[in-house]
Design a protein around this motif. Structure first.
Motif, PDB file in Angstrom:
ATOM      1  N   GLU A 128     -60.494-101.540  15.662  1.00  0.00           N
ATOM      2  CA  GLU A 128     -60.661-101.731  17.107  1.00  0.00           C
ATOM      3  C   GLU A 128     -59.623-100.969  17.929  1.00  0.00           C
ATOM      4  O   GLU A 128     -59.944-100.402  18.963  1.00  0.00           O
ATOM      5  CB  GLU A 128     -60.611-103.212  17.462  1.00  0.00           C
ATOM      6  CG  GLU A 128     -60.906-103.463  18.921  1.00  0.00           C
ATOM      7  CD  GLU A 128     -60.954-104.936  19.280  1.00  0.00           C
ATOM      8  OE1 GLU A 128     -60.815-105.223  20.476  1.00  0.00           O
ATOM      9  OE2 GLU A 128     -61.139-105.764  18.390  1.00  0.00           O
ATOM     10  N   HIS A 129     -58.375-100.929  17.478  1.00  0.00           N
ATOM     11  CA  HIS A 129     -57.339-100.257  18.267  1.00  0.00           C
ATOM     12  C   HIS A 129     -57.575 -98.748  18.338  1.00  0.00           C
ATOM     13  O   HIS A 129     -57.149 -98.105  19.287  1.00  0.00           O
ATOM     14  CB  HIS A 129     -55.931-100.594  17.767  1.00  0.00           C
ATOM     15  CG  HIS A 129     -55.640-100.172  16.366  1.00  0.00           C
ATOM     16  ND1 HIS A 129     -56.033-100.915  15.276  1.00  0.00           N
ATOM     17  CD2 HIS A 129     -55.003 -99.093  15.886  1.00  0.00           C
ATOM     18  CE1 HIS A 129     -55.639-100.297  14.173  1.00  0.00           C
ATOM     19  NE2 HIS A 129     -55.009 -99.186  14.518  1.00  0.00           N
ATOM     20  N   VAL A 131     -60.708 -94.136  21.656  1.00  0.00           N
ATOM     21  CA  VAL A 131     -61.759 -93.107  21.633  1.00  0.00           C
ATOM     22  C   VAL A 131     -62.772 -93.350  22.752  1.00  0.00           C
ATOM     23  O   VAL A 131     -63.160 -92.420  23.464  1.00  0.00           O
ATOM     24  CB  VAL A 131     -62.480 -93.066  20.268  1.00  0.00           C
ATOM     25  CG1 VAL A 131     -63.713 -92.178  20.316  1.00  0.00           C
ATOM     26  CG2 VAL A 131     -61.530 -92.587  19.185  1.00  0.00           C
ATOM     27  N   VAL A 132     -63.194 -94.583  22.906  1.00  0.00           N
ATOM     28  CA  VAL A 132     -64.182 -94.899  23.946  1.00  0.00           C
ATOM     29  C   VAL A 132     -63.625 -94.585  25.333  1.00  0.00           C
ATOM     30  O   VAL A 132     -64.299 -93.960  26.155  1.00  0.00           O
ATOM     31  CB  VAL A 132     -64.631 -96.377  23.851  1.00  0.00           C
ATOM     32  CG1 VAL A 132     -65.423 -96.797  25.077  1.00  0.00           C
ATOM     33  CG2 VAL A 132     -65.465 -96.583  22.584  1.00  0.00           C
ATOM     34  N   PRO A 177     -47.467 -97.119  25.210  1.00  0.00           N
ATOM     35  CA  PRO A 177     -46.808 -95.863  25.554  1.00  0.00           C
ATOM     36  C   PRO A 177     -47.773 -94.690  25.360  1.00  0.00           C
ATOM     37  O   PRO A 177     -48.640 -94.733  24.480  1.00  0.00           O
ATOM     38  CB  PRO A 177     -45.652 -95.779  24.552  1.00  0.00           C
ATOM     39  CG  PRO A 177     -45.470 -97.163  24.024  1.00  0.00           C
ATOM     40  CD  PRO A 177     -46.815 -97.821  24.118  1.00  0.00           C
ATOM     41  N   ILE A 178     -47.614 -93.659  26.164  1.00  0.00           N
ATOM     42  CA  ILE A 178     -48.530 -92.524  26.097  1.00  0.00           C
ATOM     43  C   ILE A 178     -48.496 -91.859  24.716  1.00  0.00           C
ATOM     44  O   ILE A 178     -49.520 -91.388  24.226  1.00  0.00           O
ATOM     45  CB  ILE A 178     -48.253 -91.524  27.238  1.00  0.00           C
ATOM     46  CG1 ILE A 178     -49.449 -90.581  27.411  1.00  0.00           C
ATOM     47  CG2 ILE A 178     -46.968 -90.769  27.008  1.00  0.00           C
ATOM     48  CD1 ILE A 178     -49.433 -89.830  28.716  1.00  0.00           C
ATOM     49  N   GLY A 179     -47.339 -91.859  24.072  1.00  0.00           N
ATOM     50  CA  GLY A 179     -47.244 -91.294  22.722  1.00  0.00           C
ATOM     51  C   GLY A 179     -48.105 -92.054  21.722  1.00  0.00           C
ATOM     52  O   GLY A 179     -48.711 -91.455  20.830  1.00  0.00           O
ATOM     53  N   ARG A 201     -52.816 -92.444  18.311  1.00  0.00           N
ATOM     54  CA  ARG A 201     -54.010 -93.210  17.908  1.00  0.00           C
ATOM     55  C   ARG A 201     -55.276 -92.391  18.096  1.00  0.00           C
ATOM     56  O   ARG A 201     -56.186 -92.439  17.260  1.00  0.00           O
ATOM     57  CB  ARG A 201     -54.109 -94.513  18.694  1.00  0.00           C
ATOM     58  CG  ARG A 201     -53.143 -95.555  18.225  1.00  0.00           C
ATOM     59  CD  ARG A 201     -53.371 -96.881  18.911  1.00  0.00           C
ATOM     60  NE  ARG A 201     -52.364 -97.846  18.478  1.00  0.00           N
ATOM     61  CZ  ARG A 201     -52.300 -99.081  18.919  1.00  0.00           C
ATOM     62  NH1 ARG A 201     -53.170 -99.525  19.809  1.00  0.00           N
ATOM     63  NH2 ARG A 201     -51.361 -99.889  18.496  1.00  0.00           N
ATOM     64  N   LEU A 202     -55.331 -91.639  19.179  1.00  0.00           N
ATOM     65  CA  LEU A 202     -56.503 -90.794  19.413  1.00  0.00           C
ATOM     66  C   LEU A 202     -56.618 -89.730  18.327  1.00  0.00           C
ATOM     67  O   LEU A 202     -57.707 -89.476  17.803  1.00  0.00           O
ATOM     68  CB  LEU A 202     -56.441 -90.158  20.799  1.00  0.00           C
ATOM     69  CG  LEU A 202     -57.643 -89.315  21.199  1.00  0.00           C
ATOM     70  CD1 LEU A 202     -58.929 -90.140  21.165  1.00  0.00           C
ATOM     71  CD2 LEU A 202     -57.430 -88.737  22.587  1.00  0.00           C
ATOM     72  N   SER A 203     -55.519 -89.140  17.963  1.00  0.00           N
ATOM     73  CA  SER A 203     -55.518 -88.131  16.914  1.00  0.00           C
ATOM     74  C   SER A 203     -55.991 -88.727  15.582  1.00  0.00           C
ATOM     75  O   SER A 203     -56.838 -88.155  14.895  1.00  0.00           O
ATOM     76  CB  SER A 203     -54.118 -87.541  16.757  1.00  0.00           C
ATOM     77  OG  SER A 203     -54.075 -86.632  15.699  1.00  0.00           O
ATOM     78  N   ARG A 204     -55.450 -89.874  15.237  1.00  0.00           N
ATOM     79  CA  ARG A 204     -55.845 -90.535  13.980  1.00  0.00           C
ATOM     80  C   ARG A 204     -57.305 -90.971  14.015  1.00  0.00           C
ATOM     81  O   ARG A 204     -58.019 -90.863  13.019  1.00  0.00           O
ATOM     82  CB  ARG A 204     -54.936 -91.723  13.712  1.00  0.00           C
ATOM     83  CG  ARG A 204     -53.539 -91.306  13.342  1.00  0.00           C
ATOM     84  CD  ARG A 204     -52.648 -92.495  13.063  1.00  0.00           C
ATOM     85  NE  ARG A 204     -51.302 -92.032  12.796  1.00  0.00           N
ATOM     86  CZ  ARG A 204     -50.223 -92.502  13.388  1.00  0.00           C
ATOM     87  NH1 ARG A 204     -50.317 -93.490  14.260  1.00  0.00           N
ATOM     88  NH2 ARG A 204     -49.033 -92.016  13.109  1.00  0.00           N
ATOM     89  N   ALA A 205     -57.754 -91.457  15.157  1.00  0.00           N
ATOM     90  CA  ALA A 205     -59.150 -91.890  15.283  1.00  0.00           C
ATOM     91  C   ALA A 205     -60.093 -90.706  15.153  1.00  0.00           C
ATOM     92  O   ALA A 205     -61.125 -90.791  14.479  1.00  0.00           O
ATOM     93  CB  ALA A 205     -59.364 -92.583  16.628  1.00  0.00           C
ATOM     94  N   ARG A 206     -59.754 -89.595  15.794  1.00  0.00           N
ATOM     95  CA  ARG A 206     -60.595 -88.396  15.686  1.00  0.00           C
ATOM     96  C   ARG A 206     -60.656 -87.897  14.250  1.00  0.00           C
ATOM     97  O   ARG A 206     -61.710 -87.489  13.771  1.00  0.00           O
ATOM     98  CB  ARG A 206     -60.066 -87.302  16.611  1.00  0.00           C
ATOM     99  CG  ARG A 206     -60.368 -87.555  18.072  1.00  0.00           C
ATOM    100  CD  ARG A 206     -59.736 -86.507  18.947  1.00  0.00           C
ATOM    101  NE  ARG A 206     -60.161 -86.629  20.334  1.00  0.00           N
ATOM    102  CZ  ARG A 206     -59.512 -86.071  21.346  1.00  0.00           C
ATOM    103  NH1 ARG A 206     -58.419 -85.343  21.130  1.00  0.00           N
ATOM    104  NH2 ARG A 206     -59.961 -86.220  22.575  1.00  0.00           N
TER     105      ARG A 206
END
Length: 68
Positions: free
Chosen positions: A19-20, A25-26, A45-47, A52-57
């Protein structure tokens, strides 16, 4: 028909994300929010948003490659 199959594969891969990751991503890909906006909404935090976005992608890419 191919496009529908691709959409289903993306939906399934997205649903399988923790979920995190899915939330980030959504917000980025479907709600078109900036990293800063996502950080504010999620109170992260923005980092953390960026990592998380990188790992999710990466997880989505790996899941989708396995589908084809």
């Amino acid at each position: 028909m191919i496009a529908k199959a691709e959409q289903e594969a993306v939906r399934a891969a997205l649903a399988d994300l923790p979920e995190h990751y899915r939330e980030i991503v959504v917000l980025r890909e479907f709600e078109d929010m900036s990293y800063q906006e996502i950080a504010e909404v999620t109170q992260l935090p923005i980092g953390t948003v960026m990592s998380r976005l990188s790992r999710a992608r990466r997880a989505l890419r790996e899941a989708l490659i396995g589908e084809w």
